[in-house]
Design an enzyme around this catalytic site. Structure first.
Site, short mmCIF file in Angstrom:
data_model
loop_
_atom_site.label_atom_id
_atom_site.label_comp_id
_atom_site.label_asym_id
_atom_site.label_seq_id
_atom_site.Cartn_x
_atom_site.Cartn_y
_atom_site.Cartn_z
N LYS A 79 78.61 91.21 48.47
CA LYS A 79 78.86 89.99 49.24
C LYS A 79 77.77 89.31 50.02
O LYS A 79 76.50 89.99 50.08
CB LYS A 79 80.04 90.37 50.18
CG LYS A 79 79.65 91.40 51.39
CD LYS A 79 80.81 91.65 52.10
CE LYS A 79 80.50 92.98 53.04
NZ LYS A 79 81.72 93.27 53.92
N ARG A 81 91.12 96.18 62.13
CA ARG A 81 90.80 94.84 61.46
C ARG A 81 91.69 94.53 60.46
O ARG A 81 93.01 94.30 60.83
CB ARG A 81 89.32 94.95 60.97
CG ARG A 81 88.69 93.60 61.19
CD ARG A 81 87.35 93.83 60.60
NE ARG A 81 87.35 94.48 59.34
CZ ARG A 81 86.04 94.69 58.72
NH1 ARG A 81 84.96 94.37 58.99
NH2 ARG A 81 86.03 95.50 57.52
N TYR A 129 55.58 80.72 72.80
CA TYR A 129 56.43 79.81 73.74
C TYR A 129 56.60 80.82 75.14
O TYR A 129 56.67 82.09 74.68
CB TYR A 129 57.85 79.52 73.21
CG TYR A 129 57.51 78.25 72.39
CD1 TYR A 129 57.30 76.76 72.92
CD2 TYR A 129 57.98 78.34 70.77
CE1 TYR A 129 57.36 76.02 71.87
CE2 TYR A 129 57.88 77.35 70.11
CZ TYR A 129 57.65 76.15 70.69
OH TYR A 129 57.57 74.93 69.69
N MET A 137 60.32 79.24 65.45
CA MET A 137 60.97 78.91 64.39
C MET A 137 59.95 78.93 62.97
O MET A 137 60.47 79.49 61.94
CB MET A 137 61.25 77.32 64.37
CG MET A 137 62.54 76.87 63.03
SD MET A 137 62.63 75.29 63.25
CE MET A 137 63.93 75.40 64.81
#
Length: 338
Positions: free
Chosen positions: A34, A121, A233, A280
């Site tokens: 998956k 679940r 940053y 990024m």
């Protein structure tokens, strides 16, 4: 020049599948592919896993299953997540197998009943009388990698609920397959270990597994920071002494997460620390000296494991692997058979 290159070793997938099949004893190996094969490429991984001995493939959604069906026409494909009414016709036409976890058992398609033995679940609290379409009963281990006592409780509950049924039974995930022989039943569903990522803290080699993915880039820029100068940053890294740093053109848009500051990558084969805020499109790595632009960088490989990055990020290898953007135009993707 590509910003980075992902290389998928399908030979390693085959060898991991064979190792897991040996660990499974008499049980079948079902490969969990998956999330696009945990970010590695579902079709490539699925084909190699089948070549390595897997007899079925497990996914989360019908679209994932249909994608596989076009490439592997005859292999069993089990959809483990919920399926909408509008998807049933496609599932039947593609010869998919579905999981019933909420009391609704679709007709005209092979069904696996899911029992909740402690995952809390998906899953039924008790099993209904199986209809003619039911081919198996399954459950899911909640903590096989970390809590052996509760895992044995789940195994006992599953056995008690399913003994006497003339149906296939499957319960074990990767950790269950490797550590709990009593959890193997008729089939085991292995995901993370298939990719050479350990479900434990001891690394894949301890389980006889090989990492499948390699991720490489390069130093796009090398610069000197004087004491008091910073990179990135938020000025999270401020040089205390004259420091060489390299800028690698990979960032969180590529899957190198923002919380991986402080992890290690390999520069010219040597481990070096990522410093400053990962942005990024770029990250900074501390260098021992001035190195030429173009120097190779290994983000995963050369002993740098996805597990290592996960530990720094305070998460698990699954999340790091599925977050890698291996199919975008930002990177080249190669498949090799090593």
């Amino acid at each position: 020049m590509e910003r980075s290159t992902f290389t998928i070793d399908v030979g390693a997938v085959r060898r991991n599948a064979a190792a897991l099949l040996r660990a499974a004893g008499d049980a079948e190996l079902w490969a969990v592919v998956k999330a696009d094969g945990y970010g590695h490429g579902a079709v490539d991984v699925a084909r190699a896993a089948v070549e390595g001995g897997a007899t079925a493939l497990c996914v989360a959604t019908v679209p994932e299953a249909l994608h596989l069906r076009t490439a592997l026409c005859e292999t069993r494909v089990v959809v483990m997540g919920p399926v909408g009414e509008h998807e049933l016709a496609e599932a039947k036409a593609a010869r998919l197998e579905l999981v019933a976890a909420d009391g609704r058992v679709p007709e005209g398609v092979p069904v696996h009943l899911e029992l909740d033995t402690g995952m809390g679940r998906w899953g039924l609290s008790e099993l209904p009388a199986p209809s003619r379409d039911v081919v198996a009963v399954m459950s899911h281990l909640a903590s096989a990698e970390s809590d052996p006592d509760f895992t044995r409780v789940q195994i006992g509950r599953f056995r008690a609920a399913t003994d006497g049924l003339r149906l296939a039974r499957h319960l074990a995930n990767s950790a269950g397959t490797l550590r709990f022989p009593e959890a193997r039943f008729d089939a085991v569903r292995c995901g993370i270990a298939l990719y050479g990522i350990s479900p434990f803290d001891d690394g894949p080699a301890a389980e006889g597994l090989e990492p499948v993915l390699r991720w490489e880039s390069y130093l796009a820029l090398v610069k000197a920071l004087a004491p008091g100068e910073s990179t990135g940053y938020g000025r999270r890294f401020v040089a205390e002494r004259p420091t060489w740093i390299g800028i690698v053109p990979v960032g969180y848009a590529d899957g190198f997460r923002r919380d991986l500051t402080g992890t290690e990558i390999a520069v010219a084969g040597e481990r070096r620390r990522v410093v400053g805020t990962v942005s990024m499109d770029a990250l900074a790595v501390e260098l021992p000296e001035r190195l030429p632009a173009g120097t190779p960088v290994t983000l995963v490989g050369d002993g740098i494991l996805i597990d290592d990055h996960a530990r720094v990020a305070g998460t698990i290898g699954y999340e790091v692997a599925t977050g890698l953007d291996t199919r975008s135009r930002r990177a080249r993707r190669l498949v090799r058979d090593g």
